[in-house]
Design an enzyme around this catalytic site. Sequence first.
Site, PDB file in Angstrom:
ATOM      1  CB  VAL A   1      44.247  55.692  25.503  1.00 34.72           C
ATOM      2  CG1 VAL A   1      42.906  56.322  25.779  1.00 34.72           C
ATOM      3  CG2 VAL A   1      44.248  54.934  24.197  1.00 34.72           C
TER       4      VAL A   1
ATOM      5  CE  LYS B   1      40.574  59.449  17.902  1.00 37.32           C
ATOM      6  NZ  LYS B   1      39.854  59.550  19.194  1.00 37.32           N
TER       7      LYS B   1
ATOM      8  CB  SER C   1      43.276  59.955  20.371  1.00 35.64           C
ATOM      9  OG  SER C   1      42.257  59.019  20.504  1.00 35.64           O
TER      10      SER C   1
ATOM     11  CE1 TYR D   1      40.571  56.163  15.379  1.00 32.64           C
ATOM     12  CE2 TYR D   1      40.006  53.958  16.142  1.00 32.64           C
ATOM     13  CZ  TYR D   1      40.226  55.294  16.403  1.00 32.64           C
ATOM     14  OH  TYR D   1      40.109  55.764  17.688  1.00 32.64           O
TER      15      TYR D   1
ATOM     16  CE1 TYR E   1      39.396  62.130  22.618  1.00 31.38           C
ATOM     17  CE2 TYR E   1      40.815  61.847  24.517  1.00 31.38           C
ATOM     18  CZ  TYR E   1      40.561  61.663  23.189  1.00 31.38           C
ATOM     19  OH  TYR E   1      41.482  61.027  22.429  1.00 31.38           O
TER      20      TYR E   1
END
Length: 342
Positions: free
Chosen positions: A295, A104, A101, A225, A277
């Site tokens: 992760v 991103k 992530s 992605y 998050y």
Amino acid sequence: MKRYTFSTLLLSLTLTCFNPINQQVFGQKTTINTGKSLQITENALTTILEKNRANYKEGKVADYIPELGKMKADKIAFSVVDENGKVINVGDVNQKFTIQSISKIIALMIAVSEKGEENVFSKMGYYGTNMPFNHFANLETTGKPLNPMMNAGAILTTSMIDGEGEIPFQKILKMVRYITKNNSIDYSKSVYNSEKETGHRNRGMFYLMKNNGLIEGDEEKLNNYFKQCSIEITTEDLAKIGYFFAHQCTRFDGDTTYKNAQISQLIQSQMLTAGMYEFSGEYARTVGLPSKSGVGGGITVSVPNKIGIGVFSPALDKHGNSAAGYHMILDLVKQYNLSLFQ
Ligand SMILES: NC(=O)CC[C@H](N)C(=O)O
């Protein structure tokens, strides 16, 4: 309640005058930012790493992407790019892991520089979240993802990058290579295939957003992605990414090709609001710095106008953030008084 006599008061004041960096007044230790260099040393990083080495036992290596489950849980590394762009590495510094992530923030940078912030955020929100990273959240209500840091918003963000086929992914890879000045960086085909085979939830989000009129095109867009998440890096690369956004998109060696304060403000604000998050609020309280986790077990941290931090330990806590990584960051932040909130 402690009592303070006039002489202890006088002593405190005297100490304060001769020791302006670490004040010890009335038992309250405060560090004053003197504008001097932070003097982060390899020794300091080693001490923090060793203190937290066993913390991986608090977490669990992600295996919902089966290929990630192969990582040895006790691997650990810690890197800083200091204010002068100097790299300090300790632990398993050559250990590669997937960026997941953390990619991103790079995708967001590219999408916003191509399409403009207004356009990108007309399709998603700037919201924080109390939901896990792979939650469908508002896709069934407002129809739009909460933010570009959770999977739905990130899949949408990557789909907005110009170019056919693999080009959007190639742009992300090129930018990661540029920021880290590391052309050997590539993606892991096995992690990519593993994600593609098992990423049904992400595929569900992709089609829901297509149904909502937010995404045009086919699954090649989703594959970009998956590929960006499979890019393999080290903590040194992560520290350089943190440094880049902490310095208005200036590279650790001073290169200003992509310098842009608007973009670095946007990225850091998203990292602060949603980068960890549903743990982001508590993390803002304890660490108080823009950070992004993945992760794969990595976290990148930007200390605005100062340093970049990269940590790695693959066992994750219940929020999907590296357990030992979090504690290493927390210790460094406390030792050098790095929180934004003073
Ligand atoms: N939090 C993460 O790093 C999630 C990224 C992962 N590739 C996924 O889509 O599930």
